[in-house]
Design an enzyme around this catalytic site. Sequence first.
Site, mmCIF file in Angstrom:
data_model
loop_
_atom_site.group_PDB
_atom_site.id
_atom_site.type_symbol
_atom_site.label_atom_id
_atom_site.label_comp_id
_atom_site.label_asym_id
_atom_site.label_seq_id
_atom_site.Cartn_x
_atom_site.Cartn_y
_atom_site.Cartn_z
ATOM 1 N N ASN A 148 0.812 -1.234 0.000
ATOM 2 C CA ASN A 148 0.000 0.000 0.000
ATOM 3 C C ASN A 148 0.838 1.273 0.000
ATOM 4 O O ASN A 148 0.449 2.267 -0.607
ATOM 5 C CB ASN A 148 -1.017 -0.015 1.152
ATOM 6 N N GLY A 222 2.581 -5.222 7.699
ATOM 7 C CA GLY A 222 1.590 -5.943 6.908
ATOM 8 C C GLY A 222 0.370 -6.226 7.757
ATOM 9 O O GLY A 222 0.096 -5.531 8.743
ATOM 10 N N SER A 223 -0.350 -7.265 7.390
ATOM 11 C CA SER A 223 -1.612 -7.549 8.077
ATOM 12 C C SER A 223 -1.360 -8.209 9.437
ATOM 13 O O SER A 223 -0.299 -8.817 9.666
ATOM 14 C CB SER A 223 -2.475 -8.458 7.213
ATOM 15 N N THR A 224 -2.351 -8.130 10.291
ATOM 16 C CA THR A 224 -2.251 -8.749 11.617
ATOM 17 C C THR A 224 -2.122 -10.266 11.488
ATOM 18 O O THR A 224 -1.331 -10.890 12.201
ATOM 19 C CB THR A 224 -3.477 -8.345 12.450
ATOM 20 N N THR A 226 -0.757 -12.059 9.092
ATOM 21 C CA THR A 226 0.613 -12.429 8.722
ATOM 22 C C THR A 226 1.578 -12.113 9.864
ATOM 23 O O THR A 226 2.509 -12.874 10.125
ATOM 24 C CB THR A 226 1.051 -11.706 7.427
ATOM 25 N N GLY A 227 1.340 -11.006 10.548
ATOM 26 C CA GLY A 227 2.198 -10.627 11.675
ATOM 27 C C GLY A 227 2.280 -11.734 12.722
ATOM 28 O O GLY A 227 3.343 -11.991 13.293
ATOM 29 N N GLU A 244 4.388 -3.876 12.489
ATOM 30 C CA GLU A 244 3.425 -2.785 12.234
ATOM 31 C C GLU A 244 2.271 -3.416 11.474
ATOM 32 O O GLU A 244 2.423 -3.797 10.314
ATOM 33 C CB GLU A 244 4.066 -1.674 11.401
ATOM 34 N N CYS A 278 -3.050 2.006 6.425
ATOM 35 C CA CYS A 278 -3.241 1.360 7.733
ATOM 36 C C CYS A 278 -3.880 2.330 8.719
ATOM 37 O O CYS A 278 -4.689 1.922 9.552
ATOM 38 C CB CYS A 278 -1.918 0.829 8.270
ATOM 39 N N GLU A 452 8.328 2.165 15.407
ATOM 40 C CA GLU A 452 9.137 2.657 14.294
ATOM 41 C C GLU A 452 9.257 4.170 14.424
ATOM 42 O O GLU A 452 8.418 4.817 15.054
ATOM 43 C CB GLU A 452 8.482 2.316 12.941
#
Length: 472
Positions: A148, A222-224, A226-227, A244, A278, A452
């Site tokens: 994104n 990325g997405s939750t 995948t996190g 993140e 996000c 970050e």
Amino acid sequence: MDLFSDYTMTIGGKARTTAATLDVINPATGRPFATVPKAGAAEVDEAVTAAQAAFAGWRQRTIEDRRALLIQAADAIKANAAGLAKLFVMEQGRAFEAARGEVLFGATWLKAVARQELPVEIAEDTPSRRVELHREPLGVVAAIVPWNFPFLLAIWKIAPALLAGNTMVLKPSPFTPLCALKLAELWREILPPGVFNVVCGGDELGPLLTAHPGFAKISFTGSTATGKRVMAAAAGRLTRLTLELGGNDVAIVMPDVDVDAVAKELFHGAFYNSAQVCIATKRMYIHEAVYEPLRDRLHALARAAVVGDGLQPGTNYGPVQNKPLYERLLALIEEAHSQDLTLLSGSPAPEGGGYFVPLTLVDNPPEDARVVVEEAFGPVLPLLRFSDVDEVIRRANDSPYGLAGAVWSRDIEQAVAIARRLDTGNVWINQNLQNSPGIPFAGRKESGFGVENGEEGLKSFTQLKAIFIPKV
Ligand code: NAD
């Protein structure tokens, strides 16, 4: 350097191709327009070995030396901004000026981080001893980024990691690998070989990185879902981690706002980058006193917005970036229709093979509708009516996510009081989508883990070492 052909990975400062390849699709047409290498375990291993070999020399350089090279790297982005922005539009879909904005902001961001310092801190200084806190680089960092904000989110990781003396293997999203590949190619003449490597490939590449024993840290955006997989993969070796992740951010609009004055900003905060942000507003809670006028104003803005190919002059909003997301959004809209929710559509999406979705408002759906509960990550925005502050804060916090939020009111004191009660890592008052290289950015709950940006973000790419020095 030709930005529009010959896409190669960069490993050890050199171009690297593979026999297997992957097509990159332009989301405005739905058709492939570029081919990139498809890395597997062997290439990941090569990249890690190159980054490990480069680490010894890179960490020994002074921070001033690394800073100077990163500033050169930022200048190289600036010098190629127009071409990179065009490539960005072709792979990501965003309207050209906004894409150029991200590329230039990336260069500015890189420079700003490059100017940060990592001084030795004195934790204790008494007649008997001095305790110094040193910040040492960790080693090789795996950076995994989404599609994104393919440019800026990579810079968020590259700048502090390299400044602190780490080396890196970056993995862009399979949907948007091109800018990252060209960035690394651009920097082959600037950064020592192996300091910055880029590998790209399909869905199987991320797990190959997170399973590799050579990484000292994984920095993932990325997405939750995948996190959580990344965290599980990191657990075996306790690999350092920054995550993140997703968000389902609220805007709370109080009754004292000037509807005409705030509507445009609220709209921008929800739909910028076709709502694939996000930290976009994904649930807009509007006080009942201003609900109808603000809803109508937002609907007028949606009808006036031009959705189209990002390279066409006059386009405000591009397509959504990929086919799975496009199909998920169409299903979400279809489901809302079937549940008799009231949808207020913007200007029609262009016909053809592109992944265009009209900007869509959902008029006060029930709180448990999928469009409210899930992170849509596309231009479908629920507007929700509220009447009481305690009630809206409870509804806002009733989410597994906690990334960001915004409060809109003329009464700044009351807005700050509400901001302090939101369970999120960031809150903006009367503004949206704000971040800066000097300000730490963190998610709460399932939106993230670690920080970050800012001093904390830079330090997260270091190992703290306390040295106890006796004075007698
Ligand atoms: P995603 O999780 O599908 O993919 C992100 C990256 O992870 C890609 O490079 C992908 O190839 C890689 N990946 C996929 N499976 C992996 C695995 N098992 N192990 C390691 N890597 C793997 O996310 P996406 O669809 O690309 O991005 C959208 C999501 O990212 C949204 O949820 C959005 O909110 C979130 N996001 C968060 C932030 C933030 O700063 N908090 C910023 C941007 C996007």
